[in-house]
Design a protein around this motif. Structure first.
Motif, PDB file in Angstrom:
ATOM      1  N   PRO A 192      49.430  -3.619  23.701  1.00 20.48           N
ATOM      2  CA  PRO A 192      50.570  -2.766  23.401  1.00 20.48           C
ATOM      3  C   PRO A 192      51.436  -2.624  24.654  1.00 20.48           C
ATOM      4  O   PRO A 192      50.917  -2.433  25.746  1.00 20.48           O
ATOM      5  CB  PRO A 192      49.918  -1.424  23.038  1.00 20.48           C
ATOM      6  N   VAL A 193      52.722  -2.763  24.493  1.00 27.77           N
ATOM      7  CA  VAL A 193      53.629  -2.542  25.623  1.00 27.77           C
ATOM      8  C   VAL A 193      54.662  -1.519  25.206  1.00 27.77           C
ATOM      9  O   VAL A 193      54.887  -1.284  24.019  1.00 27.77           O
ATOM     10  CB  VAL A 193      54.348  -3.842  26.070  1.00 27.77           C
ATOM     11  N   SER A 194      55.287  -0.932  26.170  1.00 27.05           N
ATOM     12  CA  SER A 194      56.319   0.059  25.897  1.00 27.05           C
ATOM     13  C   SER A 194      57.419  -0.581  25.056  1.00 27.05           C
ATOM     14  O   SER A 194      57.840  -1.709  25.307  1.00 27.05           O
ATOM     15  CB  SER A 194      56.898   0.574  27.205  1.00 27.05           C
ATOM     16  N   ALA A 195      57.909   0.192  24.098  1.00 30.08           N
ATOM     17  CA  ALA A 195      58.958  -0.301  23.222  1.00 30.08           C
ATOM     18  C   ALA A 195      60.241  -0.605  23.979  1.00 30.08           C
ATOM     19  O   ALA A 195      61.100  -1.324  23.471  1.00 30.08           O
ATOM     20  CB  ALA A 195      59.230   0.726  22.122  1.00 30.08           C
ATOM     21  N   ILE A 196      60.387  -0.077  25.192  1.00 27.88           N
ATOM     22  CA  ILE A 196      61.643  -0.324  25.910  1.00 27.88           C
ATOM     23  C   ILE A 196      61.804  -1.792  26.289  1.00 27.88           C
ATOM     24  O   ILE A 196      62.877  -2.236  26.642  1.00 27.88           O
ATOM     25  CB  ILE A 196      61.776   0.555  27.173  1.00 27.88           C
ATOM     26  N   THR A 197      60.743  -2.567  26.179  1.00 24.35           N
ATOM     27  CA  THR A 197      60.854  -4.003  26.406  1.00 24.35           C
ATOM     28  C   THR A 197      61.488  -4.695  25.202  1.00 24.35           C
ATOM     29  O   THR A 197      61.794  -5.877  25.240  1.00 24.35           O
ATOM     30  CB  THR A 197      59.463  -4.629  26.601  1.00 24.35           C
ATOM     31  N   GLY A 198      61.639  -3.938  24.106  1.00 22.21           N
ATOM     32  CA  GLY A 198      62.143  -4.522  22.875  1.00 22.21           C
ATOM     33  C   GLY A 198      61.023  -5.007  21.985  1.00 22.21           C
ATOM     34  O   GLY A 198      61.252  -5.496  20.889  1.00 22.21           O
ATOM     35  N   SER A 229      56.649  -4.439  20.773  1.00 24.46           N
ATOM     36  CA  SER A 229      55.562  -3.473  20.786  1.00 24.46           C
ATOM     37  C   SER A 229      54.306  -4.078  21.387  1.00 24.46           C
ATOM     38  O   SER A 229      53.354  -3.378  21.660  1.00 24.46           O
ATOM     39  CB  SER A 229      55.290  -2.944  19.379  1.00 24.46           C
TER      40      SER A 229
END
Lengths: 459, 1027
Positions: free
Chosen positions: B728-734, B736
């Motif tokens: 899971p990565v921060s949504a700010i990368t565009g 998820s």
């Protein structure tokens, strides 16, 4: 024997050599493009902007759950799971509706930032500034969406790698509004006006109306009035028939809508289906008794009627099975409701007129300002209501409830008018923890970040 | 003392004679002479062609000719060794005979003494890794549609579960635990040396299978490098044996029904006894509805027939041998509309061109057709018996007239009855429905979900003997699969006609593998060397297209082109390649000290420039203590071997282009029409590489009393690291998630196999084998996150947690404490059977309130232990075998419970103390829906009678056997389990949106059971005929 061993060694060596052919292992994608081959010319950057609009379509799929369903306007038939958490204002940070909404907004922001990052390859100067304006508008819209619901979110104005993401800082609510206002002001200066660009894309009028809404949210009524004056001077007008606002797509009242198409996977929406009992969740965003009664519908079977019948019958469906459901955005006959094409209206002229009234009211209890009355009565007139000579804050709020029922405005209206806590308390029948009026930042976002903090009251 | 003809049918007397011969040997002389003879089979006396005859301790030898005859020059005192694949080796000392005739005894056990190990074979006694082997004895008589289903309970450490009980659906196979966090944990499937798609487990005919080996430890599977991490299943198909052509005809037919076949809801009478009165019951009792007794279970799972025919011919001479076969299987499943059909043929042909050159081909096309049961099972059986399938005039008269329209048309007698037709009738607010779904019969019967597949596996090889002991083998194999999947939802299938829909998917895969390798076998002195080295290259191309259309107003023409509303038309192509070099050295000294070293280097197009290549080494050693001199006199211990292996291998479970940043086409509507847009669809990760498994596995083999008792125990400690996982990565990368190599799982366990030949006499044989496995699964690292929660379905978001130190896919939530008293609840009897939506849960931290801090781990899907026990008995002409099998301590999240008990209806009423509102939570988020998935099953039972040869040979039949067989005849589920298949798991649930239509297997949410179809039992009779 020695010769044989040599043969063996040579054979083995040649076998190994044969596999060192790297070309064989170099296989590129066929059904997608590798990023390194993209964003090289005007056309490609423009299609990237269109990609951002496509992503905007995801934002509005379930927005109703975070807005209307938490307000006194709607609830669900079955009161279950993530949906129930919304209507009971007891939302867990792992709630998937929250996560999906958060992800969808930041996906648009990322797409917009990707366009901005590649503007330098756009050779046509007009196109370049238009794309910049569009990217700033879509980015602002999503930042605004997030700030209103989650307050302390992240202002992202660049493409962020996943390695950098964990340390990306969180902003305060007021810093968010300041930054969004700057972006929108820039966009207003460079966006084309309505008619000079396809519908579904950002215009100057859309950016002005959005900024006006932001100004009202922060209480800057004068700035809002100036912006709304400009929009009212633009080429927008109320649609004569209230029903046509929703079913005559691209009508003159629309300032900004996210367009969907009938029966095109990926470009259709299914919120229209979710609003019915045929939906995957067996009926969510169902009108509350509170709303229908406020409208003046009388008995428990909700026969059409009441004191605002034009908007009531066009907003609520009372079907043969005694089921009430949303009457706006009803799937066109014969279209598979999983692939509905009804557009989502983000900003329309009636909103501008009532925002103008709100700007004139400027936080006061009532107003008799003639310009405010003219704007307000124009909206009432289309709804078949008699014109009034004075407008109270409560009247305006109620008119907004009827006019924009199921358009995801109610929650923010209550918040701007300062009656959110009291209205929700009354609707729920018991006091609601004020912290629960702000949504939790998705758990996954907290867990993947080193720096951001959860909103108060959530763990 | 002289004996001229050795023609024995009896093993015991043979042993006696051997002793006598050995003593004769002492008096041997030294002159060369010619010995000749005829070798036959003890089974029917027919001659055996191609039997190796050689002088013990030398390389002098010959093979028998077309009539089974041989001639060899030897001296008295020599010992002649007669060996032939599948037969007991016989040794005959040469005295002064000039003729030695022998009847070789066919020996199934003998077959299992050679084990397929990947690019070669090895003597079982010389194995240093963990390999289980099953020989196809009666496995083709188990009435199941797939090979994997027949393997259940046959091997320790190989956990096979019927996760989807619909006929023809793949089982889930886990070898030594869950070792992956993304994608499937399917082992690699290798058929006759060719790595193929696991879908062939569903298309290969068990009648064609000779044996199945499973490479369990990393060291054994390391020869398959980057694809061996989940183990390797190796299937060897039957080859022709030189001699008279043998025909074999096998058939069975029988009936199938559900293992558990109870309705979830009691009958009307039972309801009345249970709850006395309720508005529903009262209304039903007062109308004609009380005469309706629809048995929903029986309507949905009426049972079915199964039939299977297989005909094969095999034979050949010393130059060419062949095996050809054809088969047909039709399995109707037990569910309404469930059906599976399979046609398959196979040709295996091998020939020698010259003494040194051998070549062969194998062609195996098959075709399957499946019609699937289209619904989740809980949805179609949670209806009361008073709901009719079709309306009659009488039932119409009892319903709400205002409801009796469908799409504007009046409902008439003969139309499907809908529970909602009685809503608000006879008074407002009254209803007789339980769920509100349409009539189950219409939901199932008005849908047609059909899948057709064509599978072709063909291969050819050329083997050249370059020098003594040195062989070069080169092969090419082509696998082609096409699948057509049609899902038609008819106009009557749902509440509204506008849901009518046709979805047509087409998929084709072509895959070629080219392999070339050298093998070198050399014995010198006490040293035995086996060397393999080679390379391979393979390429896979996939094409997929998907069409979806709606807008149908009738069912007459269900094709896409008839629709006026095509909603989706997509296609995609993918290509991936793999290039490998591999080598292995097996060395044995004096059959005592064993060493195996292997290495494979794989290069894959799936990974980035710098990470394309991976190296997978393995090492194992063994010590056969029983061969030591000090054990020579031990008459009890016949085999004692200690062995230990360590190896690494990998899994390339990443998407085809997972390391690249990708842009995909997305459409947006502008000006009311579709405009092409592009958006980022994947984050780049150029570092992406194989996930790796490292496994340390010691084992012990003990054979007692001439191996009549054989015991194998293995321990393993398998660490899977650099796991490919969607972090899971921060949504700010565009995005998820990003696919990374970050995660560690550890599986430690013990596998035990015990085989005993309890009785071994002329008339009575009885052998038993027992398997036992246990393992512990632990998530050691999850991309640096301590805990990540995944939930399924926004409507019912049950939590699964990935938490360090616990098993993968642990269930997470509140602990049930007690029910809310019924006088504080609404609707406890309306709809009938309602349980409260909320329950009091345990305040774990004792802070007086219930919050997320009170959530605990509620269970996991990993069993504590599994076992199986197989007995095989033969008394004269009667044989009996049966397998008991059990899984203990596994748990499932049983979502069906809340449907059966309509949890959402049983809300609290005004009697409920407001102060307690914070102490209750929804029942579905507690362990009240976590159920024990343990079971004990009589997996199969087979009782046969073989007619005496004296009788059958008169009519030219070599062997004729009749049998009755049953599978799952007994199947004991845990007491608290309410469903129909404890093995059922929704493997492909998408944790993002809960859609079951996702085809991505997600091990992080394993254990979710919703709507599992009932498990089948069967009863069949069959015939085996050889002539």
């Amino acid at each position: 024997m020695k010769i044989k061993i040599k043969i063996i060694i040579i054979t083995i060596a040649s076998l190994f050599a044969a596999t060192s052919c790297e070309d064989f292992l170099d296989q590129g994608p066929i059904s997608e493009v590798a990023e390194s081959f993209f964003y090289t010319n005007d056309k490609e950057v423009e299609t990237a902007m269109i990609g951002a609009y496509a992503k905007l379509g995801d934002v509005y799929q379930r927005e109703f759950a975070l807005t209307e369903m938490r307000s006194d306007n709607t609830w669900s038939v079955e009161h279950e799971g993530s949906w129930q958490e919304m209507e009971e204002l007891n939302v867990d940070p792992t709630n998937s509706l929250v996560l999906d909404y958060w992800n969808a907004n930041y996906a648009v922001i990322n797409s917009a930032n990707t366009v901005i990052a590649h503007l330098d390859v756009v050779e046509n100067a007009t196109l370049r500034s238009q794309l910049q304006g569009e990217a700033l508008f879509t980015r602002s819209l999503c930042h605004f969406n997030l700030t209103r619901l989650f307050k302390n979110v992240l202002y992202v104005n660049e493409v962020v790698s996943y390695e950098d993401a964990p340390d990306y800082p969180q902003s305060t609510e007021s810093a968010m509004y300041t930054n969004i206002a700057v972006d929108l002001t820039t966009a207003i200066g460079i966006l084309p006006v309505k008619g000079d660009i396809k519908t579904g894309r950002a215009t100057k009028g859309a950016a002005q109306a959005l900024l006006a809404k932001l100004r009202l949210t922060t209480g800057d009524y004068a700035a809002a009035e100036t912006l709304l004056d400009a929009v009212m001077a633009d080429d927008y007008a109320l649609e004569g028939n209230f029903n046509d606002v929703f079913y005559n797509e691209g009508n003159g009242e629309i300032i900004f809508a996210v367009e969907y198409l009938d029966g095109v996977d990926g470009t259709s929406q299914d919120f229209s289906r979710e609003f019915t009992r045929n939906g995957g969740a067996s009926g969510v965003n169902t009108p509350t008794v509170d709303l229908v009664e406020a409208w003046g519908a009388t008995d428990s079977t909700f026969e059409a009627g009441g004191n605002d019948s034009i908007r009531l019958v066009n907003s609520v469906v009372f079907d043969a099975r005694d089921v009430i459901s949303v009457g706006k955005f009803v799937t066109t006959d014969g279209v598979d409701a999983n692939y509905s094409g009804n557009d989502w209206i983000v900003l329309r002229y009636a909103d501008v007129l009532l925002m103008y009234t709100e700007a004139k009211l400027a936080g006061g209890a009532s107003t008799t300002d003639p310009d405010a009355l003219a704007a307000y009565n124009e909206v009432l007139g289309r709804a078949g209501q008699t014109a009034v000579g004075t407008i109270s804050s409560a009247d305006l709020l109620l008119q907004r409830r009827f006019e924009f029922a199921f358009e995801n405005q109610r929650w923010f209206d209550l918040e701007r008018f300062g009656t959110l806590q009291s209205t929700i308390d009354a609707f729920m029948g018991s006091p609601v923890n004020p912290n629960m009026l702000v949504l939790p930042i998705p758990d996954r976002e907290i867990k993947t970040s080193n720096v951001i903090n959860q909103n108060n009251g959530y763990n | 003392m002289q004996t001229k003809i050795y023609h024995y049918r009896k093993f015991t007397s043979f042993l006696l004679l051997l002793l006598i011969l050995v003593s004769i040997n002492l008096y041997g002389q030294d002159e060369e002479r010619i010995v000749s003879g005829t070798i036959t089979t003890s089974e029917d006396g027919s001659s055996l062609v191609g039997v190796n005859v050689f002088i013990k301790g030398t390389t002098t030898g010959t093979i028998t000719g077309i009539d089974g005859q041989y001639q060899i020059s030897c001296a008295p005192g020599d010992v002649l060794v007669f060996s032939f694949v599948g037969y007991k080796v016989e040794e005959v000392p040469v005295e002064n005979q000039s003729t030695i005739d022998l009847a070789l005894v066919f020996d199934i056990a003998k077959l299992s003494q050679v084990v397929v190990i990947g690019y070669g074979t090895q003597k079982k006694s010389h194995l240093t890794g963990s390999i289980s082997k099953v020989t196809n004895i009666q496995m083709d008589q188990i009435p199941v549609a797939r090979v994997d289903e027949a393997l259940i309970g046959k091997m320790a450490g190989v956990q096979i579960a019927t996760t989807d009980a619909r006929v023809g659906e793949a089982s889930t196979i886990k070898i030594r635990g869950t070792s992956s966090l993304s994608g499937d944990s399917d082992p690699l499937l290798v058929i006759d040396g060719i790595a193929v798609s696991s879908s062939f487990l569903g298309t290969i005919d068990m009648n064609d299978v000779e044996s199945i080996e499973v490479l369990k430890d990393a060291a054994s599977a390391a020869i398959y490098g980057s694809r061996g991490a989940a183990g390797v299943i190796m299937i060897t198909t039957k080859k022709g044996i030189a001699g008279k052509t043998k025909f074999s005809f096998n058939t069975y037919a029988g009936i199938k029904s559900a293992v558990r076949n109870e309705n979830v809801y009691p009958t009307i009478a039972e309801w009345v006894a249970e709850v006395g009165t309720s508005p529903q019951l009262d209304y039903v009792a007062s109308t004609v509805l009380s005469d309706i007794h629809t048995d929903w279970f029986k309507e949905m799972a009426p049972g079915g027939n199964v039939q299977n025919y297989s005909l094969s011919a095999s034979g050949g001479n010393e130059v060419t041998n062949f095996h050809i076969s054809g088969g047909y299987l039709k399995d109707e499943g037990i569910l309404l509309t469930d059906e599976f059909e399979k046609f398959n043929t196979r040709i295996n042909l091998n020939t020698k061109i010259k003494d040194r050159i051998e070549m062969g081909i194998s062609i195996a096309p098959s075709y399957t057709k499946t019609r699937q049961f289209p619904m989740r099972f809980h949805d179609v059986i949670r209806h009361m018996e008073w709901l009719p399938i079709y309306h009659t005039e009488a039932t119409l008269a009892t319903a709400n007239p205002g409801k009796l329209t469908r799409d504007g048309e009046p409902v008439i007698a003969g139309d499907y009855a809908d529970e909602n037709d009685w809503d608000n009738w006879p008074t407002s607010g009254t209803e007789i429905r339980t769920g509100g779904d349409p009539n189950p019969y219409q939901r199932v019967f008005e849908r047609n979900y059909t899948t057709k597949t064509l599978n072709l596996l063909s291969s050819g090889y050329l083997s050249v003997n370059l020098a003594k002991g040195l062989n070069l083998r080169s092969s090419i194999a082509v696998e082609y699969r096409s699948m057509e999947n049609d899902e038609r939802t008819g106009v009557l299938a749902h509440k509204s006609t506008s849901d009518a829909n046709t979805q047509t998917d087409y998929e084709s895969t072509s895959h070629w593998v080219s392999e070339t390798y050298l093998t070198y076998d050399k014995n010198f002195g006490a040293n035995e060397i086996n060397l393999v080295a080679g390379f391979s290259a393979e390429k896979t191309k996939q094409f997929e297209s998907e069409l979806n259309a709606g807008g149908y107003v009738f069912d007459n023409i269900p094709t896409i082109s008839e629709s006026n509303d095509i909603t989706r038309g997509v296609n995609s192509r993918e290509v991936s390649t793999l290039a490998s070099v591999f080598g292995r050295l097996n060395y044995a000294y004096d059959s005592k000290y064993l060493v195996s070293v292997s290495m494979r280097r794989d290069g894959s197009s799936r990974f980035g420039e710098d990470t394309k290549w991976g190296i997978f080494p393995a090492f194992s050693v063994g010590w056969r203590i029983s061969q030591e001199d000090f054990m020579a006199d031990n008459s009890v211990i016949s085999e004692l071997k200690l062995r230990v292996s360590y190896g690494t291998n990998g899994k390339d479970a990443a998407g085809t282009y997972a390391h690249l940043a990708l842009i995909e086409g997305v459409g947006a509507s502008l000006d009311g029409s579709l405009s092409a847009g592009y958006a980022p669809s994947q984050i780049s990760n150029p570092e992406l590489k194989w996930q790796k498994s490292k496994e340390f596995s010691p084992g012990i083999d003990i054979g007692l009393f001439n191996n009549r008792i054989f015991f194998t125990a293995e321990y393993y400690d398998k660490t899977s690291e650099d796991l490919l996982l969607d972090r899971p990565v921060s949504a700010i990368t565009g995005f998820s998630q990003v696919t990374v190599n970050q995660g560690i799982i550890k599986n430690t366990g013990i596998d035990i196999e015990l085989t005993t030949h309890n009785v071994s006499s002329l008339d009575f044989n009885w052998s038993t084998s027992l398997n036992f496995s246990t393992y512990k699964n632990e998530l050691v690292d999850f991309a640096g996150n301590d805990r990540v929660i995944f939930n399924i379905d926004p409507k019912r978001p049950f939590d699964f947690i990935a938490i360090v130190g616990q098993p993968v896919s642990s269930f997470y939530g509140w602990e049930y404490e007690r029910d809310i008293p019924s006088d504080q609840l609404n609707n406890v009897t309306y709809p009938i059977g309602t349980a409260s939506k909320e329950v009091y849960v345990k305040d774990q931290d004792g802070d007086g309130e219930i919050d997320n801090d009170d959530k605990v781990i509620l269970g996991d899907p990993h069993p504590d232990f599994t076992w199986s026990l197989t007995n095989t008995l033969k008394y004269k002409v009667v044989d009996l075998s049966f397998t008991l099998q059990g899984v203990h301590g596994a748990e499932v999240v049983f979502m069906d419970k809340q449907y059966y008990e309509t949890h959402w209806k049983g809300s609290t009423n005004s009697n409920f103390p407001a102060a307690d509102a914070g102490l209750v939570r929804q029942r579905i988020f507690t362990d009240d829906i976590v159920q024990d998935a343990s079971y004990l099953a009589l997996r199969n039972l087979n009782l046969g009678v073989t007619l005496p040869k004296s009788m059958t040979q008169k009519i030219g039949v070599e062997n004729l056997r009749f049998y009755v067989a049953a599978s799952n005849l007994l199947y004991k589920m845990a007491d608290d389990y309410m469903g129909y298949n404890p093995e059922g798991i929704n493997e492909t649930v998408d944790p993002e949106d809960g859609s079951a239509s996702s085809t991505v297997v997600n091990p992080l949410v394993s254990g979710y059971q919703r709507g599992a179809q009932p498990l089948a039992k069967s009863f069949t009779i069959g015939i085996n005929l050889n002539f």
